[in-house]
Motif scaffolding. Structure first.
Motif, short mmCIF file in Angstrom:
data_model
loop_
_atom_site.label_atom_id
_atom_site.label_comp_id
_atom_site.label_asym_id
_atom_site.label_seq_id
_atom_site.Cartn_x
_atom_site.Cartn_y
_atom_site.Cartn_z
N ASP A 151 56.43 70.57 43.19
CA ASP A 151 56.93 70.98 43.63
C ASP A 151 58.47 71.68 43.58
OD1 ASP A 151 58.44 68.96 44.82
OD2 ASP A 151 58.23 69.22 47.09
N GLY A 152 59.21 71.20 42.45
CA GLY A 152 59.86 71.89 41.78
C GLY A 152 60.86 71.28 42.54
N ALA A 153 61.91 70.19 43.45
CA ALA A 153 62.21 69.53 44.36
C ALA A 153 62.71 68.15 43.12
CB ALA A 153 61.93 68.99 45.19
N PHE A 154 63.85 67.78 43.49
CA PHE A 154 64.84 66.64 42.85
C PHE A 154 65.71 66.43 43.84
CE2 PHE A 154 66.79 64.84 39.49
CZ PHE A 154 66.06 63.54 38.50
N PRO A 155 66.05 65.25 44.18
CA PRO A 155 67.21 64.50 44.78
C PRO A 155 68.34 64.42 44.57
CG PRO A 155 65.43 62.68 43.75
CD PRO A 155 65.15 64.07 43.48
N ALA A 156 69.06 65.34 45.66
CA ALA A 156 69.96 65.43 45.23
C ALA A 156 71.02 64.10 44.91
CB ALA A 156 70.99 66.34 46.52
N GLY A 157 72.31 64.53 44.18
CA GLY A 157 72.89 63.52 43.89
C GLY A 157 72.31 61.98 43.19
N TYR A 158 72.56 60.89 43.45
CA TYR A 158 72.11 60.08 42.47
C TYR A 158 70.59 59.33 42.77
CZ TYR A 158 76.65 58.80 42.05
OH TYR A 158 78.08 59.34 41.81
N VAL A 159 69.88 59.46 41.52
CA VAL A 159 68.70 58.54 41.58
C VAL A 159 68.89 57.03 41.13
CG1 VAL A 159 66.60 58.36 40.35
CG2 VAL A 159 67.72 60.75 41.28
N PRO A 160 68.52 56.10 41.60
CA PRO A 160 69.83 55.24 41.12
C PRO A 160 68.13 53.86 40.44
CG PRO A 160 68.59 54.74 43.63
CD PRO A 160 68.44 55.86 43.02
N THR A 161 68.99 52.94 39.62
CA THR A 161 67.56 52.27 38.95
C THR A 161 67.94 50.88 40.09
OG1 THR A 161 69.27 51.47 37.71
CG2 THR A 161 68.36 52.51 36.46
N GLY A 162 66.95 49.93 39.84
CA GLY A 162 66.95 48.70 40.72
C GLY A 162 66.81 47.44 40.20
N HIS A 163 66.50 46.25 40.06
CA HIS A 163 66.63 45.07 40.23
C HIS A 163 66.90 44.89 38.76
CE1 HIS A 163 67.56 40.89 41.21
NE2 HIS A 163 65.92 40.22 40.09
N GLY A 164 67.91 44.14 38.38
CA GLY A 164 68.00 43.45 37.28
C GLY A 164 68.26 44.24 36.28
N TRP A 165 69.56 46.27 37.10
CA TRP A 165 69.51 46.60 36.20
C TRP A 165 71.01 47.41 36.70
CZ3 TRP A 165 67.99 50.16 32.05
CH2 TRP A 165 66.89 49.28 31.49
N ALA A 166 71.07 48.68 36.34
CA ALA A 166 72.72 49.16 36.92
C ALA A 166 73.09 50.20 36.13
CB ALA A 166 74.27 48.10 36.29
N GLY A 167 73.74 51.20 37.08
CA GLY A 167 73.63 52.48 36.65
C GLY A 167 72.44 53.43 37.22
N SER A 168 73.19 54.75 37.37
CA SER A 168 71.79 55.56 37.88
C SER A 168 71.36 57.29 37.22
CB SER A 168 72.32 55.67 39.25
OG SER A 168 73.32 56.12 39.50
N LEU A 169 70.65 57.52 37.31
CA LEU A 169 71.06 59.54 37.07
C LEU A 169 71.69 59.71 38.23
CD1 LEU A 169 68.98 61.22 34.65
CD2 LEU A 169 67.89 61.78 36.85
N LEU A 170 72.55 61.34 37.57
CA LEU A 170 73.12 62.04 38.78
C LEU A 170 72.44 63.39 38.27
CD1 LEU A 170 75.82 62.55 40.80
CD2 LEU A 170 76.91 61.69 38.73
N ALA A 171 72.27 64.27 38.94
CA ALA A 171 71.92 65.16 38.67
C ALA A 171 72.76 66.51 39.46
CB ALA A 171 70.69 65.39 39.50
N ARG A 172 72.54 67.96 38.90
CA ARG A 172 73.36 69.17 39.98
C ARG A 172 72.09 70.31 39.38
NH1 ARG A 172 76.83 71.51 37.00
NH2 ARG A 172 77.62 71.02 35.03
N ARG A 173 72.26 71.17 40.58
CA ARG A 173 72.45 72.18 40.12
C ARG A 173 73.01 73.21 39.64
NH1 ARG A 173 68.56 73.56 44.04
NH2 ARG A 173 66.83 74.26 43.24
N VAL A 174 72.25 73.76 38.05
CA VAL A 174 73.15 74.37 37.77
C VAL A 174 73.24 76.46 38.28
CG1 VAL A 174 73.00 76.06 35.24
CG2 VAL A 174 73.05 74.15 35.29
#
Length: 490
Positions: free
Chosen positions: A467-490
C-alpha cells in the motif's frame, strides 16, 4: 501439502511423501512425482517437487516446496541477436522441460563471483533468455496479492533473475506476495556499443517484461494495480532510467531502488565512444567468444574515466527509449508524479570493491595507514557513487509529485570485517541459507541466521508493495546481525 521447515532445510526441497489432491481446481497443484513426470530429472529433484499450476491462461508446469510454488522460465519476449524484443505468445507448456533449470543470458565470469559465493553455480547460459520466474504462496489467498518484480544487479554485465541467492521463498511465504524475477540481456548483447544496432536492448527487454507482468500476472494471483519494481545496483540504475524512458510510464505503481549508482550516470559519452572504437563493429553472426573478446576490449578502453569505469556498460542517453542526458531529470519530474518511491544505499557500499580489486586490497593492507585509507576511500566513494546520486534523484522525483522515502542501511553480520557493503542487504531479502553459506560477504557467520535477521526488512518491503506505506524510523536486523535501515520521507 506438507513441507520441510524452511529455517532448517533448503526451501526448494519439499517433503517427499506429499499426497496428491483428488481433483485439480483452478489454482490447485497436482503432485506429479507418483505419475512419472517425463521432465523430472532422475533422483531427488534439486529445485522442487514437480507439480502443475492451473490458471486462466492454462496449466503451467511448476515446482513446489517450502510453502511456495514456482513457475520457471516463462518466455515474455523473443529477440534475435542485437534486435529489439518482440512480445511472446503465452504458451503454458513452453518451458515444461525447463522447470528444473535456472537460465541466464550468456556472460563472462565476474570478478565478484567469489565474494558473492559463486552465484551462477548450476546456471545454464542461453541467448534465448528473455524469461520470467514467478513465485507465489502455495496457499495463495483469494484476493489479489501485491507483486514485486525483481531486477538484479551485476553492473549490467552479470547475473540473472532466477539464481539460488535470489530465492524469494521467504518473503513470498511470510508476506503472501508474488515475486517475479526478470532475466534480460547483458553486456554487449544488451547494450551494444556500435551505432549499427539499438543501444539499449536491455532496457527494451525490461519494458517488455513489465508489460507481460501487467497483462498476465492476474492469472497467477497477482494484483496488476500493485506492481512494485525492485532493482538493486545496476538493476536500480536500469529502473531509474525506465522512469525517464519513452513508453515505460505506468508499468509499475511503486519502485524500490537499492544502491543505484546514480552518481556515475552522467558524463559517459566520451567513455562510450572509446568503448565503441575498441569493440569495433559487432557482427550478429559472431561467436560468443568473439563477442566476449570485444566486450573485454571495450571494458579496457573505459579505464581512465574515473569512477564511471567501474560500470562501463549500461543505458546510453539520447538513444531510444531514453531522452538526451540533459533531459533525463526533467523526464523524472514529469513521469514520477504517480509513483511511490523508496531509494536506499548501504553505509559502506564501496567496501565491496576492496574485496574484489587487488589494487584496493593492497592499499588497505598497507601498515599503519591502510585501515585509515580504506575508511576514507569507502566513505568518499560511497557518497560519490551512491548516496549523493540517490538523494538527488529522490529530490527530483519528490518535486515531480512522487511520494518519496530515502533510507541508509548499516546492517552487517556480527563480527563482520567488511561492514555494510554493497549487496549485503540482498541476502536478508532473499535468505536462501544454502546459497549464501560460506559467502565471504557475510563472514564470519551471517548466513546462518539470515531468515530471522531479515524478517523485518522483508516485511517492510512487502508493506511498501502492498500500500505504499513504510515503517517510520528504524527497520532493525535480527539475531546474528547488527545495524538497521533508517528511513525518512523526502
Amino acid at each position: 501439502m506438507t513441507h520441510t521447515d524452511p529455517n532448517t532445510a533448503d526451501p526448494d526441497l519439499a517433503d517427499p511423501d506429499l499426497a496428491e489432491p483428488d481433483l485439480a481446481e483452478p489454482g490447485d497443484l497436482v503432485d506429479l512425482t507418483e505419475v512419472g513426470d517425463p521432465t523430472a530429472p532422475a533422483g531427488p529433484p534439486p529445485l522442487g517437487i514437480p507439480t502443475e499450476l492451473e490458471t486462466p491462461l492454462g496449466t503451467f508446469p511448476a515446482v513446489s516446496g517450502g510453502g511456495v510454488v514456482r513457475v520457471r522460465n516463462v518466455r515474455y519476449a523473443t529477440a534475435r541477436r542485437f534486435e529489439a524484443p518482440v512480445p511472446a505468445e503465452v504458451r503454458p507448456d513452453e518451458a515444461a522441460d525447463r522447470r528444473f533449470q535456472r537460465i541466464a543470458c550468456p556472460q563472462p565470469p565476474s570478478p565478484s563471483d567469489e565474494l558473492l559465493g559463486r552465484p551462477l553455480r548450476g546456471v545454464e547460459f542461453d541467448e534465448d533468455c528473455l524469461r520470467l520466474s514467478i513465485t507465489l504462496p502455495e496457499d495463495a489467498p483469494d484476493e489479489p496479492m501485491p507483486v514485486l518484480v525483481w531486477v538484479h544487479g551485476g553492473s549490467h554485465v552479470s547475473g540473472a533473475g532466477d539464481l539460488a541467492g535470489y530465492d524469494p521463498a521467504a518473503i513470498v511465504r511470510e508476506q503472501r506476495v508474488v515475486v517475479v524475477g526478470v532475466t534480460s540481456r547483458l553486456g554487449l548483447l544488451g547494450y551494444p556499443t556500435d551505432d549499427a544496432h539499438p543501444a539499449n536492448l536491455g532496457l527494451l527487454d525490461l519494458i517488455a517484461a513489465f508489460r507481460w507482468v501487467g497483462e498476465h500476472i492476474g492469472a497467477f494471483g497477482g494484483d496488476p494495480e500493485r506492481i512494485t519494481a525492485v532493482g538493486q545496483s545496476s538493476g536500480g540504475d536500469a529502473l531509474a532510467h525506465l522512469i525517464a524512458a519513452d513508453g515505460a510510464r505506468g508499468l509499475f505503481r511503486r519502485v524500490v531502488l537499492q544502491s543505484p549508482p546514480l552518481g556515475i550516470r552522467t558524463g559517459r559519452a566520451e567513455m562510450q565512444q572509446r568503448m565503441a572504437a575498441a569493440a569495433g563493429p559487432l557482427d550478429p553472426e559472431a561467436s560468443l567468444d568473439d563477442l566476449f573478446a570485444a566486450q573485454a576490449r571495450a571494458k579496457q578502453a573505459a579505464a581512465g574515466s574515473g569512477l564511471r569505469s567501474a560500470m562501463p556498460f549500461g543505458p546510453r542517453a539520447g538513444a531510444a527509449p531514453l531522452p538526451a542526458e540533459g533531459d533525463v531529470e526533467a523526464a523524472w519530474r514529469e513521469h514520477a508524479a504517480d509513483l511511490d518511491v523508496l531509494v536506499t544505499w548501504n553505509r559502506d557500499e564501496t567496501a565491496f570493491f576492496f574485496e574484489v580489486d587487488p589494487k584496493l586490497a593492497a592499499l588497505a593492507a598497507r601498515p599503519v595507514v591502510g585501515s585509515w585509507l580504506r575508511r576514507l576511500i569507502v566513505a568518499r566513494t560511497t557518497n560519490a557513487v551512491y548516496r549523493s546520486g540517490a538523494r538527488r534523484f529522490a529530490r527530483i522525483a519528490g518535486r515531480g509529485g512522487a511520494d518519496v522515502r530515502v533510507a541508509e542501511f548499516d546492517g552487517h553480520p556480527d563480527g563482520s570485517r567488511i561492514g555494510s557493503a554493497h549487496a549485503i542487504e540482498v541476502a536478508l531479502l532473499f535468505p536462501a541459507t544454502e546459497a549464501w553459506t560460506g559467502t565471504p560477504l557475510l563472514a564470519p557467520d551471517g548466513a546462518r541466521t539470515l531468515v530471522a535477521a531479515g524478517a523485518a526488512l522483508r516485511a517492510a518491503w512487502a508493506e511498501f508493495g502492498r500500500d505504499g506505506a513504510f515503517p517510520a524510523g528504524y527497520v532493525p536486523t535480527g539475531h546474528g546481525w547488527a545495524g538497521s535501515l533508517l528511513a525518512r520521507r523526502v
